[in-house]
Design a protein around this motif. Sequence first.
Motif, PDB file in Angstrom:
ATOM      1  N   GLY A 154       0.784  -1.155   0.247  1.00 50.51           N
ATOM      2  CA  GLY A 154       0.142   0.009   0.055  1.00 50.51           C
ATOM      3  C   GLY A 154       0.819   1.413  -0.109  1.00 50.51           C
ATOM      4  O   GLY A 154       0.880   2.089   0.889  1.00 50.51           O
ATOM      5  N   ASP A 203       0.669  -1.522  -4.900  1.00 48.17           N
ATOM      6  CA  ASP A 203      -0.773  -0.572  -4.550  1.00 48.17           C
ATOM      7  C   ASP A 203      -1.747  -1.278  -5.407  1.00 48.17           C
ATOM      8  O   ASP A 203      -1.383  -1.503  -6.530  1.00 48.17           O
ATOM      9  CB  ASP A 203      -0.562   0.761  -4.534  1.00 48.17           C
ATOM     10  CG  ASP A 203      -1.487   1.520  -3.775  1.00 48.17           C
ATOM     11  OD1 ASP A 203      -1.080   2.120  -2.586  1.00 48.17           O
ATOM     12  OD2 ASP A 203      -2.671   1.398  -3.877  1.00 48.17           O
ATOM     13  N   ASP A 237      -2.989  -6.340  -5.592  1.00 49.04           N
ATOM     14  CA  ASP A 237      -4.091  -6.301  -4.456  1.00 49.04           C
ATOM     15  C   ASP A 237      -3.572  -7.090  -3.307  1.00 49.04           C
ATOM     16  O   ASP A 237      -3.370  -8.358  -3.549  1.00 49.04           O
ATOM     17  CB  ASP A 237      -5.244  -6.859  -5.168  1.00 49.04           C
ATOM     18  CG  ASP A 237      -6.487  -6.734  -4.094  1.00 49.04           C
ATOM     19  OD1 ASP A 237      -6.263  -6.727  -2.784  1.00 49.04           O
ATOM     20  OD2 ASP A 237      -7.673  -6.540  -4.277  1.00 49.04           O
ATOM     21  N   LEU A 238      -3.375  -6.630  -2.149  1.00 47.08           N
ATOM     22  CA  LEU A 238      -2.797  -7.414  -0.965  1.00 47.08           C
ATOM     23  C   LEU A 238      -3.802  -8.703  -0.575  1.00 47.08           C
ATOM     24  O   LEU A 238      -3.032  -9.629  -0.074  1.00 47.08           O
ATOM     25  CB  LEU A 238      -2.567  -6.480   0.080  1.00 47.08           C
ATOM     26  CG  LEU A 238      -3.550  -5.959   1.108  1.00 47.08           C
ATOM     27  CD1 LEU A 238      -4.072  -6.798   1.971  1.00 47.08           C
ATOM     28  CD2 LEU A 238      -3.310  -4.626   1.352  1.00 47.08           C
ATOM     29  N   ASN A 256       1.645   0.871   6.156  1.00 45.53           N
ATOM     30  CA  ASN A 256       0.902   1.507   6.567  1.00 45.53           C
ATOM     31  C   ASN A 256      -0.535   1.308   5.732  1.00 45.53           C
ATOM     32  O   ASN A 256      -0.862   1.962   4.893  1.00 45.53           O
ATOM     33  CB  ASN A 256       1.142   3.003   6.496  1.00 45.53           C
ATOM     34  CG  ASN A 256      -0.047   3.992   6.870  1.00 45.53           C
ATOM     35  OD1 ASN A 256      -0.817   3.399   7.828  1.00 45.53           O
ATOM     36  ND2 ASN A 256       0.282   5.402   6.642  1.00 45.53           N
TER      37      ASN A 256
HETATM   38  C1  LIG Z   1      -3.085   4.437   4.453  1.00 42.75           C
HETATM   39  S1  LIG Z   1      -2.459   4.581   2.746  1.00 42.75           S
HETATM   40  C2  LIG Z   1      -0.751   4.578   2.865  1.00 42.75           C
HETATM   41  C3  LIG Z   1       0.012   5.296   1.846  1.00 42.75           C
HETATM   42  C4  LIG Z   1       1.764   5.594   2.191  1.00 42.75           C
HETATM   43  N1  LIG Z   1       2.286   4.075   2.418  1.00 42.75           N
HETATM   44  C5  LIG Z   1       1.660   6.082   3.485  1.00 42.75           C
HETATM   45  O1  LIG Z   1       2.216   5.611   4.509  1.00 42.75           O
HETATM   46  O2  LIG Z   1       1.710   7.564   3.382  1.00 42.75           O
HETATM   47  C6  LIG Z   1      -2.872   2.976   2.218  1.00 42.75           C
HETATM   48  C7  LIG Z   1      -2.425   2.313   0.773  1.00 42.75           C
HETATM   49  O3  LIG Z   1      -3.060   1.020   0.601  1.00 42.75           O
HETATM   50  C8  LIG Z   1      -3.551   1.123  -0.745  1.00 42.75           C
HETATM   51  N2  LIG Z   1      -4.416  -0.109  -0.718  1.00 42.75           N
HETATM   52  C9  LIG Z   1      -5.676  -0.129  -0.288  1.00 42.75           C
HETATM   53  N3  LIG Z   1      -6.366  -1.181  -0.425  1.00 42.75           N
HETATM   54  C10 LIG Z   1      -5.272  -2.195  -0.991  1.00 42.75           C
HETATM   55  C11 LIG Z   1      -5.311  -3.405  -1.277  1.00 42.75           C
HETATM   56  N4  LIG Z   1      -6.257  -4.178  -1.293  1.00 42.75           N
HETATM   57  N5  LIG Z   1      -4.240  -3.782  -2.146  1.00 42.75           N
HETATM   58  C12 LIG Z   1      -2.886  -2.947  -1.921  1.00 42.75           C
HETATM   59  N6  LIG Z   1      -3.112  -1.679  -1.570  1.00 42.75           N
HETATM   60  C13 LIG Z   1      -4.108  -1.369  -1.303  1.00 42.75           C
HETATM   61  C14 LIG Z   1      -4.227   2.442  -0.837  1.00 42.75           C
HETATM   62  O4  LIG Z   1      -4.227   2.514  -2.266  1.00 42.75           O
HETATM   63  C15 LIG Z   1      -3.273   3.463  -0.092  1.00 42.75           C
HETATM   64  O5  LIG Z   1      -2.430   3.809  -1.112  1.00 42.75           O
END
Ligand SMILES: C[S@@+](CC[C@H](N)C(=O)[O-])C[C@H]1O[C@@H](n2cnc3c(N)ncnc32)[C@H](O)[C@@H]1O
Length: 278
Positions: A120, A143, A169-170, A185
């Motif tokens: 993410g 992401d 996708d995680l 995060n």
């Molecule tokens: C809280 S933000 C963190 C962004 C950055 N790492 C930071 O700490 O500022 C969470 C990130 O997870 C991504 N995200 C949400 N669901 C996801 C998924 N199922 N798989 C991968 N990434 C995901 C979002 O697009 C977002 O960019």
Amino acid sequence: MTVAQALARAQERLATAGCDSPRVDAEILLAHVLGRSRSALLADARLEVGNEAVRRLDELVARRAAREPLAYVLGEWGFRRLTLNVDRRVLVPRPETEVVVERCLALLRGVERPRVLDVGTGSGAIALAIADEHPGARVLGIDASAEALEAAGSNVGRTGVHVELRRHDLFAGLPDGPWDLVASNPPYVSPAEIDTLLPEVRDWEPREALVGAGATEAIARGALRVLRPGGALVLEVADGDAARVAELLRGLGYEQVTVTLDLAGRDRVVDGMTTSAD
Ligand SMILES: C[S@@+](CC[C@H](N)C(=O)[O-])C[C@H]1O[C@@H](n2cnc3c(N)ncnc32)[C@H](O)[C@@H]1O
């Protein structure tokens, strides 16, 4: 209009709009418009501000008064040693996330060429800061959002720090390792909580960056399969959730589970290690 007058007018507009720190925001916005530091600006309060600069300041103040985050209005934000492009595609990097990076660097000390996964990645903040501060690190940021990855890509260009980026996708499992460290995060706001957040967050930041039920658990489980023995997982957690996440990690078999406080004294970072081979 002088600097002092322009600041007073901007401050009043921002205060009326309910912004938290109207004076500081006014100073930062005027300094941005004039291309000066805040301290230089304040040292010269009687300086005349030209009409074009006043017009530009008014535009930025109107955006901030609509409770757009200051970082989006400026188009950039500082994170660790880097200045990153930020806009509505990505979460604004937070000070507590700098503690995530601090903890990652501590756990990677002595590992010459660690392989690191940032789950993410958003703006790329964690991935880029680790690669910047541990020059031997090879970092992949994933992401689910194509838009976030575009923003992260612009930050690779802006900073000149190399990280790999991939759409993933995680919930489909984490990319194959073995990784020395997985950092994340993840989205951790519950849908019920959204309405309680400040307008800057609720109305402007990407919903998928904030809300993501089960993401923390999925990462904790997924990382077990892709970390090397003795590898580390570092997670940012919601305020008040550290004890639960620490217990989750222990239950999954992580060892040396540690909770780290942020600069405000809140326990926001939890990490643990997989069992080492020896
Ligand atoms: C809280 S933000 C963190 C962004 C950055 N790492 C930071 O700490 O500022 C969470 C990130 O997870 C991504 N995200 C949400 N669901 C996801 C998924 N199922 N798989 C991968 N990434 C995901 C979002 O697009 C977002 O960019």
